[in-house]
Design a protein around this motif. Structure first.
Motif, PDB file in Angstrom:
ATOM      1  N   GLY A 226       0.818  -1.210   0.000  1.00 18.09           N
ATOM      2  CA  GLY A 226       0.000   0.000   0.000  1.00 18.09           C
ATOM      3  C   GLY A 226       0.848   1.256   0.000  1.00 18.09           C
ATOM      4  O   GLY A 226       0.536   2.224  -0.705  1.00 18.09           O
ATOM      5  N   TYR A 227       1.913   1.236   0.781  1.00 13.38           N
ATOM      6  CA  TYR A 227       2.820   2.386   0.808  1.00 13.38           C
ATOM      7  C   TYR A 227       3.442   2.584  -0.565  1.00 13.38           C
ATOM      8  O   TYR A 227       3.472   3.696  -1.100  1.00 13.38           O
ATOM      9  CB  TYR A 227       3.902   2.167   1.856  1.00 13.38           C
ATOM     10  CG  TYR A 227       4.939   3.272   1.890  1.00 13.38           C
ATOM     11  CD1 TYR A 227       4.814   4.335   2.773  1.00 13.38           C
ATOM     12  CD2 TYR A 227       6.039   3.251   1.024  1.00 13.38           C
ATOM     13  CE1 TYR A 227       5.758   5.367   2.791  1.00 13.38           C
ATOM     14  CE2 TYR A 227       6.979   4.275   1.032  1.00 13.38           C
ATOM     15  CZ  TYR A 227       6.832   5.323   1.906  1.00 13.38           C
ATOM     16  OH  TYR A 227       7.755   6.343   1.904  1.00 13.38           O
ATOM     17  N   ARG A 228       3.948   1.509  -1.145  1.00 10.57           N
ATOM     18  CA  ARG A 228       4.609   1.600  -2.450  1.00 10.57           C
ATOM     19  C   ARG A 228       3.667   2.132  -3.515  1.00 10.57           C
ATOM     20  O   ARG A 228       4.027   2.983  -4.330  1.00 10.57           O
ATOM     21  CB  ARG A 228       5.140   0.220  -2.857  1.00 10.57           C
ATOM     22  CG  ARG A 228       5.733   0.166  -4.263  1.00 10.57           C
ATOM     23  CD  ARG A 228       6.441  -1.148  -4.489  1.00 10.57           C
ATOM     24  NE  ARG A 228       7.559  -1.256  -3.566  1.00 10.57           N
ATOM     25  CZ  ARG A 228       8.724  -0.661  -3.751  1.00 10.57           C
ATOM     26  NH1 ARG A 228       8.908   0.093  -4.806  1.00 10.57           N
ATOM     27  NH2 ARG A 228       9.697  -0.804  -2.882  1.00 10.57           N
ATOM     28  N   ALA A 238      -1.764   5.506   3.288  1.00 10.09           N
ATOM     29  CA  ALA A 238      -2.781   5.387   4.331  1.00 10.09           C
ATOM     30  C   ALA A 238      -2.109   5.120   5.673  1.00 10.09           C
ATOM     31  O   ALA A 238      -0.995   4.598   5.732  1.00 10.09           O
ATOM     32  CB  ALA A 238      -3.742   4.253   3.985  1.00 10.09           C
ATOM     33  N   PRO A 239      -2.789   5.493   6.769  1.00 10.12           N
ATOM     34  CA  PRO A 239      -2.205   5.250   8.097  1.00 10.12           C
ATOM     35  C   PRO A 239      -1.777   3.800   8.313  1.00 10.12           C
ATOM     36  O   PRO A 239      -0.718   3.551   8.904  1.00 10.12           O
ATOM     37  CB  PRO A 239      -3.346   5.645   9.042  1.00 10.12           C
ATOM     38  CG  PRO A 239      -4.103   6.689   8.286  1.00 10.12           C
ATOM     39  CD  PRO A 239      -4.058   6.233   6.854  1.00 10.12           C
ATOM     40  N   GLY A 240      -2.590   2.865   7.823  1.00  9.42           N
ATOM     41  CA  GLY A 240      -2.234   1.458   8.004  1.00  9.42           C
ATOM     42  C   GLY A 240      -0.971   1.070   7.258  1.00  9.42           C
ATOM     43  O   GLY A 240      -0.199   0.218   7.712  1.00  9.42           O
ATOM     44  N   ASP A 241      -0.742   1.696   6.102  1.00  7.83           N
ATOM     45  CA  ASP A 241       0.470   1.408   5.329  1.00  7.83           C
ATOM     46  C   ASP A 241       1.705   1.952   6.035  1.00  7.83           C
ATOM     47  O   ASP A 241       2.769   1.325   6.019  1.00  7.83           O
ATOM     48  CB  ASP A 241       0.357   2.021   3.938  1.00  7.83           C
ATOM     49  CG  ASP A 241      -0.809   1.458   3.140  1.00  7.83           C
ATOM     50  OD1 ASP A 241      -1.076   0.258   3.277  1.00  7.83           O
ATOM     51  OD2 ASP A 241      -1.448   2.233   2.395  1.00  7.83           O
ATOM     52  N   ILE A 242       1.570   3.108   6.665  1.00  5.87           N
ATOM     53  CA  ILE A 242       2.682   3.681   7.418  1.00  5.87           C
ATOM     54  C   ILE A 242       2.997   2.807   8.631  1.00  5.87           C
ATOM     55  O   ILE A 242       4.157   2.524   8.942  1.00  5.87           O
ATOM     56  CB  ILE A 242       2.339   5.115   7.851  1.00  5.87           C
ATOM     57  CG1 ILE A 242       2.077   6.000   6.627  1.00  5.87           C
ATOM     58  CG2 ILE A 242       3.480   5.701   8.684  1.00  5.87           C
ATOM     59  CD1 ILE A 242       1.487   7.355   6.961  1.00  5.87           C
TER      60      ILE A 242
END
Length: 314
Positions: A226-228, A238-242
Motif C-alpha cells: 500500500g505504501y509503495r 494510508a495510516p495502516g500502510d505507514i
C-alpha cells in the motif's frame, strides 16, 4: 514499550505527514538548459547537436559523443521533479536544432517527447524505454538509468545514431564507446560483488528510485504494498500502510532501508528515524545526479559502496 505498541504510537504522528514527489528542492544544477560544446578542432568530421531531456543520461551522451557533439541537457537541475516539469519556451527551443534527441520515456519526460513530436523535420531519437521494449502508459518504473543491463543497450543505440549522423566521425565514436565500456567496469564489478552480499537479504524503500538496481542484485523488496502504490502515484500513504512500514523496520523484516534524499516531506525522515532506532542501516540514494555534469559511474559507485557496507554490517 513493545515494538508493536511503538509502531502504533508513531502512527498518530505519521498519519498526518505527507510525502511529496520524487525530486525535491535539494540538489544541484540549474533550471535552464545547459550546453557542453564539442571541439571542432579535435573532431575529425562534423560536430552534431544532441539534446538530452534529463540529466540522468547526460554523462553517458557526453562520454559517447566526445569532441564531436554539442550536448544540451534541458532539465539539468536535481531540484526539479521531471514528472511535474513545465517547460518554458526556452526549454522547447532547445530541441529546434537538435540532430539527435535522447529521451528517457516511460512517461517520465513526456514534455520532451511532445516537443520532439512537433519538430519538422524530425530529429533522430533514442528513447531508453523503447530500447528496453517498454510501451508507453504501462505504469512501469521509469527510473531506467538504474537498470544495469539496459545501460549498454542504450549506449549502443546512441553510438549507432551518432555514427549515422556523422559517418566521418565513426572511428571517434567507436573509440569513445570503448572508453565508456572500460569506465563502466568498476560499476559492473561492484554490482557483481553485491549479488553475493544481497543473497537472501531484504530492503524497503521510501521511493521506487533504486528498485531496478536492487532487483538486479537480488535484494528482496519488502516495502508494504500500500505504501509503495501510494508513493508511486504521488499520493499520501494510508495510516495502516505507514504502520506496516514501521512494523517491518522494527521487527527485523527489513535488512536495509533505501532512502531517496531528494524527496520532500517529513514522512521519509520519520521512516529514516524509525530505521535508525531499530538498527536498520540506511542507504542514501538520489533520483538525479547530485552534481550537474558529474560522472554517472562515480555517482552510482558511491551509492553501491554504501549498500555494500550496510549489508556487511547488518
Amino acid at each position: 514499550m513493545t515494538r508493536a505498541r511503538s509502531a502504533a504510537a508513531g502512527l498518530a504522528v505519521l498519519a498526518g505527514l505527507s510525502l511529496a514527489g520524487c525530486s525535491s528542492a535539494s540538489g544541484g544544477g540549474t533550471d535552464r538548459p545547459v550546453t557542453v560544446a564539442g571541439d571542432t578542432a579535435r573532431c575529425p568530421g562534423t560536430v552534431v547537436d544532441v539534446v538530452v531531456s534529463v540529466s540522468q543520461w547526460s554523462d553517458l551522451v557526453h562520454q559517447l559523443a566526445g569532441d564531436c557533439a554539442n550536448v544540451t541537457t534541458v532539465l539539468a537541475s536535481a531540484a526539479i521533479d521531471p514528472h511535474d516539469f513545465e517547460p518554458k519556451p526556452g526549454d522547447i527551443a532547445a530541441f529546434e536544432k537538435a540532430d539527435l534527441v535522447v529521451l528517457n520515456g516511460a512517461d517520465y519526460d513526456t514534455w520532451a517527447a511532445d516537443a520532439v513530436r512537433n519538430r519538422d523535420p524530425a530529429p533522430a531519437v533514442v528513447t531508453a524505454a523503447d530500447v528496453a521494449g517498454i510501451p508507453a502508459g504501462q505504469g512501469t518504473n521509469p527510473h531506467l538509468w538504474y537498470e544495469p543491463d539496459l545501460l549498454p543497450r542504450v549506449a549502443q543505440a546512441i553510438t549507432a545514431e551518432l555514427t549515422t549522423l556523422a559517418p566521418a566521425d565513426a572511428d571517434s565514436f567507436a573509440t569513445q564507446a570503448t572508453a565508456w565500456t572500460q569506465e563502466l567496469q568498476p560499476y559492473l564489478d561492484e554490482l557483481a560483488a553485491l549479488k553475493t552480499a544481497a543473497a537472501g537479504r531484504t530492503y524497503a524503500a521510501t521511493e521506487t528510485v533504486f528498485d531496478l538496481t536492487a532487483q538486479a542484485i537480488g535484494l528482496r523488496d519488502v516495502t508494504p504494498d500500500g505504501y509503495r502504490s501510494a508513493v508511486s502515484n504521488e499520493s499520501d500513504p494510508a495510516p495502516g500502510d505507514i504502520a506496516a512500514f514501521e512494523q517491518a523496520l522494527s521487527d527485523g523484516t527489513v535488512d536495509v532501508l533505501i532512502f531517496n534524499t531528494q524527496t520532500e516531506g517529513t514522512l521519509p525522515d520519520q521512516l529514516r528515524t524509525a530505521a535508525e532506532n531499530a538498527g536498520v542501516p540506511v542507504v542514501d540514494v538520489t533520483e538525479s545526479p547530485p552534481t550537474a555534469g558529474g560522472s554517472f559511474v562515480s555517482w552510482q559507485l558511491a551509492q553501491l559502496t554504501q549498500l555494500s557496507t550496510a549489508l556487511a554490517n547488518k
